[in-house]
Write a protein that holds these residues in place. Structure first.
Motif, mmCIF file in Angstrom:
data_model
loop_
_atom_site.group_PDB
_atom_site.id
_atom_site.type_symbol
_atom_site.label_atom_id
_atom_site.label_comp_id
_atom_site.label_asym_id
_atom_site.label_seq_id
_atom_site.Cartn_x
_atom_site.Cartn_y
_atom_site.Cartn_z
ATOM 1 N N LYS B 46 0.829 -1.215 0.000
ATOM 2 C CA LYS B 46 0.000 0.000 0.000
ATOM 3 C C LYS B 46 0.861 1.262 0.000
ATOM 4 O O LYS B 46 0.631 2.171 -0.795
ATOM 5 C CB LYS B 46 -0.923 0.008 1.235
ATOM 6 C CG LYS B 46 -1.797 -1.215 1.375
ATOM 7 C CD LYS B 46 -2.684 -1.137 2.596
ATOM 8 C CE LYS B 46 -1.926 -1.107 3.921
ATOM 9 N NZ LYS B 46 -1.149 -2.318 4.231
ATOM 10 N N SER B 47 1.835 1.289 0.900
ATOM 11 C CA SER B 47 2.675 2.495 0.973
ATOM 12 C C SER B 47 3.468 2.674 -0.308
ATOM 13 O O SER B 47 3.661 3.809 -0.774
ATOM 14 C CB SER B 47 3.627 2.410 2.169
ATOM 15 O OG SER B 47 2.893 2.345 3.363
ATOM 16 N N THR B 48 3.950 1.585 -0.863
ATOM 17 C CA THR B 48 4.676 1.658 -2.129
ATOM 18 C C THR B 48 3.767 2.245 -3.204
ATOM 19 O O THR B 48 4.169 3.123 -3.970
ATOM 20 C CB THR B 48 5.135 0.250 -2.552
ATOM 21 O OG1 THR B 48 5.860 -0.339 -1.476
ATOM 22 C CG2 THR B 48 6.004 0.301 -3.778
ATOM 23 N N PHE B 91 2.669 10.975 5.137
ATOM 24 C CA PHE B 91 3.266 9.667 5.407
ATOM 25 C C PHE B 91 2.710 9.015 6.659
ATOM 26 O O PHE B 91 2.137 9.677 7.515
ATOM 27 C CB PHE B 91 4.771 9.831 5.605
ATOM 28 C CG PHE B 91 5.523 9.659 4.341
ATOM 29 C CD1 PHE B 91 6.102 8.443 4.050
ATOM 30 C CD2 PHE B 91 5.625 10.689 3.440
ATOM 31 C CE1 PHE B 91 6.785 8.268 2.875
ATOM 32 C CE2 PHE B 91 6.315 10.521 2.262
ATOM 33 C CZ PHE B 91 6.886 9.301 1.978
ATOM 34 N N GLN B 92 2.961 7.712 6.749
ATOM 35 C CA GLN B 92 2.708 6.991 7.982
ATOM 36 C C GLN B 92 3.572 7.636 9.068
ATOM 37 O O GLN B 92 4.741 7.903 8.839
ATOM 38 C CB GLN B 92 3.187 5.555 7.777
ATOM 39 C CG GLN B 92 2.250 4.500 8.224
ATOM 40 C CD GLN B 92 2.619 3.157 7.591
ATOM 41 O OE1 GLN B 92 3.140 3.086 6.492
ATOM 42 N NE2 GLN B 92 2.326 2.097 8.294
ATOM 43 N N PHE B 93 3.032 7.895 10.223
ATOM 44 C CA PHE B 93 3.746 8.555 11.309
ATOM 45 C C PHE B 93 4.481 9.824 10.843
ATOM 46 O O PHE B 93 5.700 9.916 10.928
ATOM 47 C CB PHE B 93 4.715 7.587 11.992
ATOM 48 C CG PHE B 93 4.019 6.405 12.554
ATOM 49 C CD1 PHE B 93 3.181 6.540 13.656
ATOM 50 C CD2 PHE B 93 4.128 5.166 11.965
ATOM 51 C CE1 PHE B 93 2.485 5.454 14.165
ATOM 52 C CE2 PHE B 93 3.426 4.081 12.458
ATOM 53 C CZ PHE B 93 2.618 4.216 13.563
ATOM 54 N N LEU B 169 -3.299 9.944 2.167
ATOM 55 C CA LEU B 169 -2.973 9.790 3.584
ATOM 56 C C LEU B 169 -2.646 8.334 3.869
ATOM 57 O O LEU B 169 -3.471 7.448 3.664
ATOM 58 C CB LEU B 169 -4.170 10.234 4.427
ATOM 59 C CG LEU B 169 -4.612 11.667 4.147
ATOM 60 C CD1 LEU B 169 -6.107 11.742 3.964
ATOM 61 C CD2 LEU B 169 -4.138 12.593 5.232
ATOM 62 N N ASP B 170 -1.419 8.102 4.339
ATOM 63 C CA ASP B 170 -1.005 6.733 4.639
ATOM 64 C C ASP B 170 -1.223 6.447 6.123
ATOM 65 O O ASP B 170 -0.483 6.944 6.969
ATOM 66 C CB ASP B 170 0.473 6.553 4.260
ATOM 67 C CG ASP B 170 0.853 5.083 4.134
ATOM 68 O OD1 ASP B 170 0.060 4.232 4.577
ATOM 69 O OD2 ASP B 170 1.941 4.795 3.600
ATOM 70 N N GLU B 171 -2.227 5.673 6.413
ATOM 71 C CA GLU B 171 -2.600 5.327 7.794
ATOM 72 C C GLU B 171 -2.564 6.550 8.717
ATOM 73 O O GLU B 171 -1.819 6.582 9.700
ATOM 74 C CB GLU B 171 -1.691 4.215 8.322
ATOM 75 C CG GLU B 171 -1.768 2.994 7.434
ATOM 76 C CD GLU B 171 -1.131 1.751 8.048
ATOM 77 O OE1 GLU B 171 -1.042 1.686 9.285
ATOM 78 O OE2 GLU B 171 -0.758 0.855 7.287
HETATM 79 MG MG LIG Z 1 2.494 1.040 4.891
#
Ligand SMILES: [Mg+2]
Ligand SMILES: Nc1ncnc2c1ncn2[C@@H]1O[C@H](COP(=O)(O)OP(=O)(O)O)[C@@H](O)[C@H]1O
Lengths: 266, 286
Positions: B46-48, B91-93, B169-171
């Protein structure tokens, strides 16, 4: 950064991978010393052949090692320029206005480049085939004799292992922060001087914050599990030298001997 | 068409022993103005996938169109920075990317990088702070001394201040408390409905997918497994069960009722209508 290969462990299975880390570390040091004897091109040829055969045995690819040379290209070009300007011995190769290029400038630079290449090949043989944990165990054991003169061998080993453990993490973290700031329009390749400073700050500050955070987390986790430096500790993994490890050491010393002979007694 | 992936693959560390195929032959079309959820297990890619949207990662094979920008594997790429201004990626966090002395400066950092004047950047930053629910009293504080949830808001505001057309939005709600999660999700919905932004959100929470999104994309082992509307996806709980995640409560309730012999039409998907349906049938019996 993404292709940062220098000093990384490569998980393969080969006779070199299975050797005792103490033997590998000692052999590496011996061969590194061997490089510094002026044994001429024959000497370097021999070392290259030996190291190349180790690399083949360890199933590492030469392309991979060459790629870890890339960051040094700049340094080498720089060296060549400096050498061409100051070296005025040997046969003149060509003249351009008031500047003459002498053969020794090229030769001297080549010497350094070859040494660097050999050093990288040799250290890669060690780091690519030895798990960081084994590496520390090896270093700790090799430092044991120095405890008599109050060298804290265990602490040094722990320091090194933690540093090694964090290198890939910090590289990943750097890449992550670079991406995050690039999403906010940071341009690391172009821009005015003041913008470049800002760009670098936007990487360095978060990197420091996260490195300190990690260090604190790790210290807490270690303390929570009862780690106290200086206490007597037992080991889960006990190292044992076998025939092949003795052979490796013998080979390394033989190489060193050959270089000394080539350099001074021929 | 806002976003189109055509046979996009991404391979990490190609040519080394660490080679990893993170995306393979992804075909995906996302329409402008929708709010889409991207779901899938950890490590599914997913992030990729989302990092391709603002060209932080480039496809190793295939072709990608984002807004009007075409990105082909192996091609020369210019104007990526311009794309990054139009596609805001959180990004995530994201709290780890804060670095400025004050919250306001940190939020204004993005717009300034895209050539907005100092004054306008500060104005946009103040608006973004209001949007994410950070009061004026935070403007001059150091972002490094805020709580995790507040840092998250600052980081999201930093992207909103750039006024992107597409918001990815990643998580974004991972690790937030329930109240914070709810206000975040409502903010994203508002940005989508009122400000007309195309929103993509990576999440593991089916209630968020069900309650806020229009479409669902399921990623599995670097491939798009399903892409359908939320109503289709939650017509029953089988899709959730296949993924091993908890379906939304309403869907579970509906299936329990059907199992008990109630007649529930397929398109009933909210608590109110469900209650009416039950009430009617109970009265019938009574
Ligand atoms: Mg991810
Ligand atoms: N920089 C990288 N180098 C190598 N492999 C990576 C890198 N980033 C992610 N991966 C791998 O790609 C896969 C997909 O990762 P990611 O897209 O982060 O998944 P998700 O966001 O769905 O959890 C994972 O197996 C991960 O280990």
């Amino acid at each position: 950064m993404g292709n940062f290969t220098l000093g990384r462990y490569i998980p393969l299975d080969s006779p070199i991978h299975r050797m005792d880390p103490r033997a590998k570390i000692s052999a590496m040091l011996v061969v590194l010393i061997a490089i510094f004897f002026p044994a001429g091109w024959i000497g370097y040829g021999i070392i290259f052949a030996v190291v190349a055969s180790v690399i083949v045995t360890a199933r590492l690819s030469f392309r991979y090692i060459l790629r870890s040379m890339k960051p040094m290209m700049f340094m080498m070009v720089f060296l060549l320029v400096i050498n061409s300007l100051v070296m005025k011995t040997g046969t003149p190769l060509f003249t351009l206005g008031s500047f003459t290029l002498y053969s020794d400038a090229i030769l001297q630079t080549l010497y350094i480049v070859v040494r660097l290449l050999l050093m990288i090949m040799i250290t890669t043989c060690l780091t690519a085939t030895t798990k960081p944990l084994d590496m520390t165990l090896g270093i700790e054991d090799l430092l044991k004799p120095f405890e008599k003169i109050h060298v804290p061998s265990h602490e040094i080993a722990m320091l090194i292992s933690i540093a090694l453990r964090f290198i890939p993490d910090l590289i990943d973290e750097t890449n992550r922060i670079i991406k995050a700031q690039e999403s906010r329009g940071v341009d690391l390749k172009e821009g005015k001087f003041s913008e470049r400073i800002m760009a670098i700050l936007s990487l360095v500050v978060p990197l420091f914050v996260s490195a300190f955070q990690r260090a604190e987390d790790l210290a807490n986790a270690m303390e929570a599990r009862g780690y106290a430096p200086g206490e007597k500790r037992t080991r889960y993994k006990v190292l044992k030298m076998e025939t092949r490890d003795h052979l490796l050491l013998a080979g390394a010393f033989l190489l060193l001997g050959t270089m000394i002979w080539l350099a001074y007694f021929r | 068409m806002a976003i189109r992936f055509e046979k996009v693959s991404h391979i990490y560390s190609d040519g080394t022993p660490y080679r990893y195929v993170a995306l393979s032959d992804v075909d995906l079309e996302l329409k402008e103005g929708k709010m889409t959820a991207i779901i899938g297990q950890t490590g599914s890619g997913k992030s990729t996938l989302v990092q391709h949207l603002n060209a932080l990662l480039l496809p190793t094979a295939g072709k990608l169109t984002v807004l009007d920008k075409v990105i082909e594997a192996g091609g020369e790429h210019k104007g990526l920075k311009e794309l990054r201004g139009k596609v805001g990626l959180v990004f995530q966090f994201p709290e780890y990317q804060l670095f400025e002395e004050t919250v306001l400066k940190d939020i204004a950092f993005g717009p300034k990088n895209f050539g907005v004047s100092e004054q306008d950047a500060l104005k946009q930053a103040k608006e973004a702070m209001k949007m994410v629910g950070l009061g004026k009293e935070y403007e001059e504080r150091s972002p490094l001394e805020l709580s995790g949830g507040q840092k998250r808001r600052v980081a999201i505001a930093g992207i909103l201040a750039m006024d992107p057309k597409v918001l990815v939005l990643d998580e974004p709600t991972a690790g937030l408390d329930p109240a914070g999660t709810k206000s975040m999700m409502e903010l994203f919905r508002k940005l989508n409905r009122e400000y007309g932004k195309t929103v993509l959100i990576v999440t593991h929470d089916m209630e968020q997918v069900f309650g806020y999104c229009d479409e669902v994309v399921v990623i599995e082992n670097g491939r798009v497994r399903t892409h359908e509307t939320v109503r289709e996806f939650f017509r029953d709980s089988s899709a959730c069960k296949a993924m091993g995640v908890l379906p939304p409560d309403v869907i579970t309730l509906k299936e329990m009722l059907i199992a008990k012999g109630f007649q529930v039409p397929e398109d009933v998907m909210d608590t109110d209508t469900l209650a009416k349906v039950i009430a009617k049938q109970v009265k019938h019996h009574g």
